[in-house]
Design a protein around this motif. Structure first.
Motif, mmCIF file in Angstrom:
data_model
loop_
_atom_site.group_PDB
_atom_site.id
_atom_site.type_symbol
_atom_site.label_atom_id
_atom_site.label_comp_id
_atom_site.label_asym_id
_atom_site.label_seq_id
_atom_site.Cartn_x
_atom_site.Cartn_y
_atom_site.Cartn_z
ATOM 1 N N ALA A 102 26.239 28.939 53.092
ATOM 2 C CA ALA A 102 26.732 28.034 52.058
ATOM 3 C C ALA A 102 25.585 27.489 51.231
ATOM 4 O O ALA A 102 25.678 27.384 50.005
ATOM 5 C CB ALA A 102 27.511 26.889 52.708
ATOM 6 N N PHE A 103 24.475 27.162 51.896
ATOM 7 C CA PHE A 103 23.320 26.617 51.179
ATOM 8 C C PHE A 103 22.741 27.654 50.214
ATOM 9 O O PHE A 103 22.465 27.358 49.054
ATOM 10 C CB PHE A 103 22.256 26.161 52.174
ATOM 11 N N ILE A 104 22.569 28.885 50.708
ATOM 12 C CA ILE A 104 22.030 29.938 49.843
ATOM 13 C C ILE A 104 22.949 30.153 48.647
ATOM 14 O O ILE A 104 22.497 30.293 47.513
ATOM 15 C CB ILE A 104 21.838 31.250 50.645
ATOM 16 N N LEU A 105 24.251 30.135 48.900
ATOM 17 C CA LEU A 105 25.200 30.375 47.814
ATOM 18 C C LEU A 105 25.195 29.248 46.787
ATOM 19 O O LEU A 105 25.117 29.493 45.587
ATOM 20 C CB LEU A 105 26.612 30.555 48.374
ATOM 21 N N THR A 106 25.248 28.011 47.277
ATOM 22 C CA THR A 106 25.413 26.912 46.319
ATOM 23 C C THR A 106 24.086 26.460 45.718
ATOM 24 O O THR A 106 24.060 26.026 44.576
ATOM 25 C CB THR A 106 26.100 25.706 46.975
ATOM 26 N N ALA A 107 22.994 26.560 46.478
ATOM 27 C CA ALA A 107 21.730 26.033 45.955
ATOM 28 C C ALA A 107 20.898 27.095 45.252
ATOM 29 O O ALA A 107 20.034 26.766 44.448
ATOM 30 C CB ALA A 107 20.923 25.408 47.092
ATOM 31 N N ILE A 108 21.111 28.368 45.570
ATOM 32 C CA ILE A 108 20.278 29.408 44.955
ATOM 33 C C ILE A 108 21.104 30.358 44.101
ATOM 34 O O ILE A 108 20.865 30.521 42.913
ATOM 35 C CB ILE A 108 19.503 30.195 46.027
ATOM 36 N N ARG A 109 22.103 31.003 44.731
ATOM 37 C CA ARG A 109 22.769 32.088 44.006
ATOM 38 C C ARG A 109 23.659 31.620 42.877
ATOM 39 O O ARG A 109 23.593 32.152 41.777
ATOM 40 C CB ARG A 109 23.602 32.922 44.978
ATOM 41 N N LEU A 110 24.483 30.614 43.147
ATOM 42 C CA LEU A 110 25.416 30.183 42.102
ATOM 43 C C LEU A 110 24.680 29.639 40.873
ATOM 44 O O LEU A 110 24.950 30.077 39.753
ATOM 45 C CB LEU A 110 26.415 29.164 42.667
ATOM 46 N N PRO A 111 23.694 28.726 41.058
ATOM 47 C CA PRO A 111 22.965 28.288 39.857
ATOM 48 C C PRO A 111 22.265 29.454 39.155
ATOM 49 O O PRO A 111 22.229 29.488 37.919
ATOM 50 C CB PRO A 111 21.949 27.268 40.387
ATOM 51 N N HIS A 112 21.751 30.405 39.945
ATOM 52 C CA HIS A 112 21.096 31.551 39.311
ATOM 53 C C HIS A 112 22.098 32.358 38.482
ATOM 54 O O HIS A 112 21.806 32.764 37.355
ATOM 55 C CB HIS A 112 20.448 32.434 40.387
ATOM 56 N N SER A 113 23.285 32.561 39.042
ATOM 57 C CA SER A 113 24.307 33.312 38.311
ATOM 58 C C SER A 113 24.718 32.577 37.045
ATOM 59 O O SER A 113 24.886 33.195 35.990
ATOM 60 C CB SER A 113 25.549 33.528 39.178
ATOM 61 N N VAL A 114 24.874 31.262 37.159
ATOM 62 C CA VAL A 114 25.301 30.495 35.990
ATOM 63 C C VAL A 114 24.223 30.548 34.912
ATOM 64 O O VAL A 114 24.505 30.774 33.728
ATOM 65 C CB VAL A 114 25.622 29.033 36.382
ATOM 66 N N LEU A 115 22.965 30.396 35.324
ATOM 67 C CA LEU A 115 21.858 30.453 34.352
ATOM 68 C C LEU A 115 21.827 31.823 33.675
ATOM 69 O O LEU A 115 21.653 31.933 32.459
ATOM 70 C CB LEU A 115 20.525 30.180 35.062
ATOM 71 N N THR A 116 22.021 32.874 34.486
ATOM 72 C CA THR A 116 22.026 34.229 33.939
ATOM 73 C C THR A 116 23.170 34.402 32.944
ATOM 74 O O THR A 116 22.975 34.936 31.849
ATOM 75 C CB THR A 116 22.186 35.250 35.088
ATOM 76 N N ALA A 117 24.358 33.936 33.322
ATOM 77 C CA ALA A 117 25.513 34.078 32.433
ATOM 78 C C ALA A 117 25.279 33.325 31.125
ATOM 79 O O ALA A 117 25.550 33.838 30.037
ATOM 80 C CB ALA A 117 26.768 33.564 33.132
ATOM 81 N N LEU A 118 24.733 32.101 31.230
ATOM 82 C CA LEU A 118 24.482 31.307 30.022
ATOM 83 C C LEU A 118 23.463 31.997 29.121
ATOM 84 O O LEU A 118 23.630 32.070 27.901
ATOM 85 C CB LEU A 118 23.975 29.914 30.399
ATOM 86 N N THR A 119 22.393 32.523 29.738
ATOM 87 C CA THR A 119 21.370 33.209 28.953
ATOM 88 C C THR A 119 21.960 34.421 28.249
ATOM 89 O O THR A 119 21.731 34.643 27.057
ATOM 90 C CB THR A 119 20.219 33.643 29.871
ATOM 91 N N GLY A 120 22.737 35.211 29.014
ATOM 92 C CA GLY A 120 23.359 36.390 28.417
ATOM 93 C C GLY A 120 24.288 36.009 27.277
ATOM 94 O O GLY A 120 24.305 36.661 26.225
ATOM 95 N N ALA A 121 25.045 34.915 27.465
ATOM 96 C CA ALA A 121 25.961 34.463 26.419
ATOM 97 C C ALA A 121 25.180 34.081 25.162
ATOM 98 O O ALA A 121 25.540 34.454 24.047
ATOM 99 C CB ALA A 121 26.770 33.268 26.927
ATOM 100 N N ALA A 122 24.073 33.349 25.366
ATOM 101 C CA ALA A 122 23.268 32.923 24.216
ATOM 102 C C ALA A 122 22.718 34.132 23.470
ATOM 103 O O ALA A 122 22.758 34.187 22.235
ATOM 104 C CB ALA A 122 22.116 32.037 24.689
ATOM 105 N N LEU A 123 22.220 35.116 24.227
ATOM 106 C CA LEU A 123 21.617 36.287 23.580
ATOM 107 C C LEU A 123 22.679 37.131 22.877
ATOM 108 O O LEU A 123 22.470 37.601 21.753
ATOM 109 C CB LEU A 123 20.849 37.125 24.605
ATOM 110 N N GLY A 124 23.835 37.321 23.539
ATOM 111 C CA GLY A 124 24.899 38.119 22.930
ATOM 112 C C GLY A 124 25.415 37.474 21.651
ATOM 113 O O GLY A 124 25.532 38.123 20.608
#
Lengths: 325, 336
Positions: free
Chosen positions: B51-73
């Motif tokens: 749960a810690f890996i998912l909520t503290a590392i992976r989920l924020p990383h995924s959200v940051l990636t999605a936001l960056t991709g959205a901005a670039l697209g």
């Protein structure tokens, strides 16, 4: 209209960043002396140390699950007898051989797998000079205890680093015997070199992908141990006058300097004396003509750990074989 | 009516799937069962670490990636519309080279380990990007007009200048080049929700504002004169769209480093699929950018696990052939 908006947007951004960025307490200046609390109350002594980023790191007992993020810190940990306390290492930590058996948490492309680090449940992560401060901040925000060891800038500094990590890992005492033996070995080299007056010139090769503009060790500096070690081993690095610590030197300059010995720090990448001799234009160098080209284990002189002394000895043997007969 | 919404439904499903994929896959294996239990909030005690890996590392990383991709697209689509040029991408007028220069310059200094010291690199990247864009803008402007040719040429020249300075700084620095190179290829050491909280307002405002320009960008495709006759203030539209898109890209780049190719290929893929109506192209490029970057990021993390590649390498390495394949398939249609 947008011209007026921009400062506002920037200001909003800065405000937000001030609110939401990982909160970090500003470090207070303290001494680097470990503070051991009175032992009559605590059975396990807490330890407080200031690290290379002026952060205060507190341990509540001997760390049992250490992850080392640089090859130098890994080598130091093994040398001070913290072997059983290490549970993970970065991709570059390849010495000693036992280190390779530890789980690898990445780093070879500049990025570490933070989830792999967390999954190993470390009670201490030791970062070094090659790790960016953002990584330290990020690991800290994940609730990990991180100690940043500033890169030692000299052999004496490296002794201090040994003591620091020995204190940090509750292996005090181990460092004293280790440092004494290292100092004795350095003194033995110094003693031998003091007897000679002839300092041969050395070209230390780091990379010759472009053989007309190879990369070599330049002026001595905080990250360049190669040049000072060559000098201490009784040689003169022909690159020591270059402006950068790591610099390219043209083949023309090399021919003018005509080094007595060529040392191939890039031999791990497959460079051999034969290949050097076959390079266009290199045959005029007297070191090439007389076959004084030697492969060398580069990590002995580029990692600020105890093997710097091995590097010093190896260089002295190459430069003055007559002293070691 | 239903046909109009179908692409949105499809891309939304793709987005959900790619977020799930991005959260599910990482260098540490988390069994799907545990993943499900964490998502649904069941029995958290047994699987605290997952749960810690998912909520503290992976989920924020995924959200940051999605936001960056959205901005670039989204910015990529806007740039292509403003320049009416299929080669335009969000870095055309210097955002990437300026951000790179700022970031590498900040890395050359050893900052104190304080809040502002740690913010130095993203902040310098952001300011560097804005500074280059404003320089290009000022150089390209002639009186009250903003000719696109001038913008492109000034952009290319300023970018070359900034890139040369960056390379010089990197060669001069005696420290680790890994950090600078990784940053320039879209690698970032930041984990956690902090960067997202800073990025979100920029992206929400920037991308939201861009969406309002769909109709204006459609008019712009008829050529300056016609657009003017149809009642559009061409220079003002161009300036506003460029600045909004640049600001959005700069914010994204500041945290994620320079990720190439997304801003170029995503709008093209959407255009080949749905045509050139920018009222649809803009939102679809925003969502598509998020999907494509999420998938590229998963690849970057798994191909050499536990080593993680800077995602910019993957976007170019996998994106270029994929894009060429699509281009071959739709060659006859002359979509542009």
């Amino acid at each position: 209209m947008f011209r007026k908006m921009i400062p506002t947007i920037l200001a909003i951004g800065l405000l937000l960043s001030a609110c939401n960025f990982t909160p970090l307490a500003a470090p207070e200046p303290t001494s680097t002396e470990p503070v051991l609390p009175a032992t009559e109350t605590a059975t396990i002594p807490t330890l407080t140390l200031t690290d290379g980023l002026d952060r205060i790191v507190t341990l509540s007992g001997p760390p049992q699950r250490i992850i080392s993020l640089t090859p130098a810190t890994t080598e130091i940990l093994f040398a001070i007898g913290a072997v059983d306390q290490i549970v993970g290492r970065d991709a570059f930590s390849d010495h000693p051989a036992e280190a390779l058996a530890l789980p690898d948490v990445g780093g070879s492309y500049g990025e570490y797998s933070q989830e792999a680090i967390v999954a190993l449940q470390p009670d201490l992560v030791i970062a070094g000079g090659i790790n960016p401060p953002e990584l330290v901040a990020s690991l800290e925000s994940l609730g990990l205890t991180v100690f940043f060891l500033a890169n030692p800038t000299s052999i004496d500094d490296m002794y201090t680093a040994l003591s620091t990590l020995a204190t940090l890992t509750y292996n005090e005492g181990n460092d004293i015997t280790l440092i004494e033996s290292l100092q004795a070995r350095v003194a033995a080299v110094d003693e031998k070199i003091a007897t000679i007056s002839d300092y041969p010139t050395v070209y230390y090769e780091l990379d010759a992908t472009d053989p007309t503009l190879p990369y070599t060790a330049g002026r001595a500096g905080p990250t360049n141990f190669v040049t000072p070690l060559i000098e201490r081993a009784g040689g003169v690095n022909i690159g020591s006058g270059l402006e950068s610590e790591w610099a390219s030197i043209s083949l023309e300059q090399l021919i003018v300097a005509d080094p007595y010995i060529i040392i191939l720090g890039d031999s791990i990448y497959g460079e051999t004396p034969e290949k050097v001799a076959a390079r266009t234009g290199w045959s005029v160098l007297s070191a090439v003509q007389s076959g004084r080209i030697y492969p060398f284990n580069d990590s002995l002189v580029t990692r600020p750990g105890p093997r710097l002394v091995d590097g010093l000895e190896a260089l002295a043997r190459l430069l003055h074989p007559e002293l070691f007969e | 009516m239903r046909r109009r919404f179908l692409p949105y439904i499809l891309i939304f499903i793709a987005l959900v799937l790619s977020v799930l994929l991005s959260v599910a896959i990482g260098s540490v294996f988390i069994p799907p069962g545990d993943l499900w239990r964490v998502i649904t909030g069941q029995s958290p005690r047994i699987i605290t670490q997952a749960a810690f890996i998912l909520t503290a590392i992976r989920l924020p990383h995924s959200v940051l990636t999605a936001l960056t991709g959205a901005a670039l697209g989204g910015s990529g689509a806007a740039y292509q519309a403003v320049f009416k040029n299929p080669l335009a991408d969000p870095y055309l007028i210097g955002v990437a080279s300026g951000a790179g220069l700022g970031a590498v310059a900040a890395m050359a200094i050893s900052w104190p380990y304080t809040f502002w010291g740690l913010a130095a690199v993203p902040l310098a990247a952001f300011l560097g990007a804005l500074l280059t864009v404003f320089t290009v803008y000022a150089l390209a402007r002639i009186g009250k007009t903003l000719p696109t040719t001038n913008l492109i040429l000034a952009g290319v020249a300023i970018s070359a200048f900034a890139t040369a300075l960056t390379s010089f700084l990197m060669l001069r620095s005696s420290g680790e080049l890994h950090r600078a190179i990784a940053w320039l290829l879209g690698g970032s050491s930041q984990a956690g929700w902090g960067p997202i909280m800073i990025l979100l307002p920029y992206l929400a405002l920037g991308l939201g504002a861009l969406l309002l320009f769909g109709h204006a960008l459609n008019l712009l495709q008829f050529g300056d004169e016609q657009a003017q006759q149809l009642g559009l203030n061409v220079t003002r539209t161009r300036t506003l769209v460029l600045l909004i898109a640049s600001l959005t890209t700069a914010a994204a780049v500041a945290f994620s480093g320079v990720i190439g190719f997304i801003g170029l290929i995503v709008p093209h893929i959407i255009r080949m699929w749905l045509g050139v109506d920018y009222r649809r192209l803009l939102p679809m490029s925003i969502l598509g950018g998020a999907v494509v970057l999420l998938i590229a990021d998963v690849l970057a993390r798994v191909v050499l696990a536990p080593q993680e590649l800077p995602v910019g390498i993957v976007t170019a390495l996998a994106g270029a052939p994929f894009f060429l394949w699509i281009l071959r398939k739709t060659k006859s249609q002359g979509y542009w």
